[in-house]
Write an enzyme that holds these catalytic residues in place. Structure first.
Site, mmCIF file in Angstrom:
data_model
loop_
_atom_site.group_PDB
_atom_site.id
_atom_site.type_symbol
_atom_site.label_atom_id
_atom_site.label_comp_id
_atom_site.label_asym_id
_atom_site.label_seq_id
_atom_site.Cartn_x
_atom_site.Cartn_y
_atom_site.Cartn_z
ATOM 1 N N HIS A 42 -9.421 0.921 5.100
ATOM 2 C CA HIS A 42 -8.132 1.182 5.755
ATOM 3 C C HIS A 42 -8.353 2.120 6.946
ATOM 4 C CE1 HIS A 42 -4.059 2.422 6.564
ATOM 5 N NE2 HIS A 42 -3.671 1.345 5.913
ATOM 6 N N SER A 56 3.889 -1.999 10.289
ATOM 7 C CA SER A 56 5.352 -2.013 10.472
ATOM 8 C C SER A 56 6.014 -3.328 10.066
ATOM 9 C CB SER A 56 5.715 -1.633 11.912
ATOM 10 O OG SER A 56 5.283 -0.307 12.188
ATOM 11 N N GLU A 99 -4.978 -4.848 10.650
ATOM 12 C CA GLU A 99 -3.950 -3.825 10.827
ATOM 13 C C GLU A 99 -4.225 -3.033 12.103
ATOM 14 O OE1 GLU A 99 -2.073 -2.803 6.777
ATOM 15 O OE2 GLU A 99 -3.826 -1.549 6.978
ATOM 16 N N ASN A 110 0.863 -1.185 0.000
ATOM 17 C CA ASN A 110 0.000 0.000 0.000
ATOM 18 C C ASN A 110 0.900 1.236 0.000
ATOM 19 O OD1 ASN A 110 -1.811 2.034 0.485
ATOM 20 N ND2 ASN A 110 -2.449 1.296 2.510
ATOM 21 N N GLY A 154 2.907 2.370 10.762
ATOM 22 C CA GLY A 154 3.835 3.487 10.608
ATOM 23 C C GLY A 154 4.606 3.845 11.860
ATOM 24 N N LYS A 214 0.000 4.208 -0.202
ATOM 25 C CA LYS A 214 -0.704 5.355 0.408
ATOM 26 C C LYS A 214 -0.540 6.585 -0.501
ATOM 27 C CE LYS A 214 -0.160 3.132 4.826
ATOM 28 N NZ LYS A 214 -0.108 3.228 6.276
ATOM 29 N N GLU A 266 -6.785 4.566 7.943
ATOM 30 C CA GLU A 266 -6.628 5.999 7.650
ATOM 31 C C GLU A 266 -7.909 6.569 7.056
ATOM 32 O OE1 GLU A 266 -2.998 5.301 5.547
ATOM 33 O OE2 GLU A 266 -2.062 4.820 7.472
HETATM 34 P P1 13P Z 1 3.237 0.458 7.598
HETATM 35 O O1 13P Z 1 3.763 -0.809 6.990
HETATM 36 O O2 13P Z 1 3.925 1.692 7.065
HETATM 37 O O3 13P Z 1 3.198 0.399 9.073
HETATM 38 O O4 13P Z 1 1.710 0.613 7.098
HETATM 39 C C1 13P Z 1 0.866 -0.467 7.166
HETATM 40 C C2 13P Z 1 -0.357 -0.134 6.432
HETATM 41 O O5 13P Z 1 -1.118 0.738 6.822
HETATM 42 C C3 13P Z 1 -0.625 -0.882 5.185
HETATM 43 O O6 13P Z 1 -1.922 -0.656 4.725
#
Ligand code: 13P
Length: 250
Positions: free
Chosen positions: A97, A213, A167, A10, A173, A12, A99
Site C-alpha cells: 500500500h 476516493s 491506487e 481497507n 483520501g 486502515k 502508505e
Molecule cells: P480512499 O478510498 O479513502 O481514498 O482510500 C483508498 C485506499 O487507500 C484503499 O487502500
C-alpha cells in the site's frame, strides 16, 4: 475471460471493537450479488481481525490483513506473520500500500519478498501499486507502476492468488478519484505489461482493482471500463455506502 468482480475494504488504522462490530453486522445483511460473482474482502487493523471473524456470518465476505512480515515467527517486535493471519481466520493480505511505501518506506524488493512469503503461506495477496502526483505530472505513471511490479514478476511465476490494486497516491483520501478514462488507460497499460512478462493467460485472468476516493456514487461510473475489475476502498468502506459499492455491478 470473465474476471470475478472484487471489492476490498481497507479500514486502515481506523475503528474500535464497537465500530468494527457495527460494520460487520451491516455487511452480514448484504446479499452479495452472485450474478457477477462478486468477491468481498474487508481489512480491519490486525488487532481486530479475530474480532471481525467472530462477528462475520456472511460467508460471501472474507478478511484481509493490512501487512505481513516475511517470516513465520521469531524476534520481529511489532510485526505479524502470515500463519498468524491465517490462524485468526483471514485469507488475504494487502501488501505494498502506498502508505507503507511512502510513510513506512518499504522498498519494492521488500514488498516482493513479503508477497512471495504470503503466497507460500497460502494467503491471497492484494498487491498495491500507484504513482504520486509529482510522478504523474512528470509522465512516469506507467514506469512507476511497472517498476513496483518488476520484483514481484521476477520472484513469482504464479499470479493466480494475486489481485493488483492500482491506487494513484493523489487520489487516495482526497475526494478526487481518477476519471474512468484515466484509470482505464493505466489499467490497460498494466495488463499489457503483464501480458508481456507473465503471459497472456495469466494477464487476462489477474484482477486489477482501482483505488482512490471510490464511493457509493462514483463506483458505477467505472462499470464500463473493461480492465477495471473492482475496487479497493478506504474511507467509504467504513460507511454504509460501502454496500452500494459492493452492489454497484449487479
Ligand atoms: P480512499 O478510498 O479513502 O481514498 O482510500 C483508498 C485506499 O487507500 C484503499 O487502500
Amino acid at each position: 475471460m470473465a474476471r470475478k468482480f472484487f471489492v476490498g475494504g481497507n479500514f486502515k488504522m481506523n475503528g474500535s471493537k464497537e465500530s468494527i462490530k457495527e460494520i460487520v453486522e451491516l455487511l452480514n445483511k448484504v446479499d452479495v450479488p452472485e450474478s457477477v460473482g462478486t468477491e468481498v474482502v474487508i481489512s480491519p487493523p490486525a488487532l481486530y481481525l479475530h474480532w471481525a471473524k467472530l462477528h462475520l456470518t456472511n460467508t460471501a465476505i472474507e478478511l484481509a490483513a493490512q501487512n505481513a512480515y516475511p517470516k513465520v515467527s521469531g524476534a520481529y517486535t511489532g510485526e505479524v506473520s502470515a500463519p498468524q493471519i491465517k490462524d485468526v481466520g483471514a485469507e488475504w493480505v494487502i501488501l505494498g500500500h502506498s502508505e507503507r511505501r511512502h510513510i513506512i518506506k518499504e522498498s519494492d524488493d521488500f514488498i516482493a519478498e513479503k508477497t512471495v512469503h504470503a503466497l507460500e503461506s497460502d494467503l491471497g495477496v492484494i498487491l498495491c501499486v500507484g504513482e504520486t502526483l509529482e510522478e504523474r505530472e512528470s509522465g512516469t505513471t506507467i514506469a512507476v507502476c511497472t517498476r513496483q511490479l518488476d520484483p514481484v514478476i521476477a520472484a513469482t511465476k504464479d499470479w493466480s492468488h494475486i489481485v493488483i490494486a492500482y491506487e494513484p497516491v493523489w487520489a487516495i483520501g482526497t475526494g478526487l478519484a481518477a476519471t474512468p478514462a484515466d484509470a482505464q488507460e493505466t489499467h490497460a497499460a498494466i495488463r499489457a505489461y503483464l501480458t508481456d512478462k507473465i503471459g497472456k493467460d495469466q494477464a487476462d485472468s489477474v484482477r486489477i482493482l482501482y483505488g482512490g476516493s471510490v464511493n457509493g456514487k462514483n463506483a458505477k461510473t467505472f462499470n464500463d471500463c473493461p480492465d477495471i475489475d473492482g475496487y479497493l476502498v478506504g474511507g467509504a468502506s467504513l460507511k454504509p455506502e460501502f454496500v452500494d459499492i459492493i452492489t454497484s455491478r449487479s
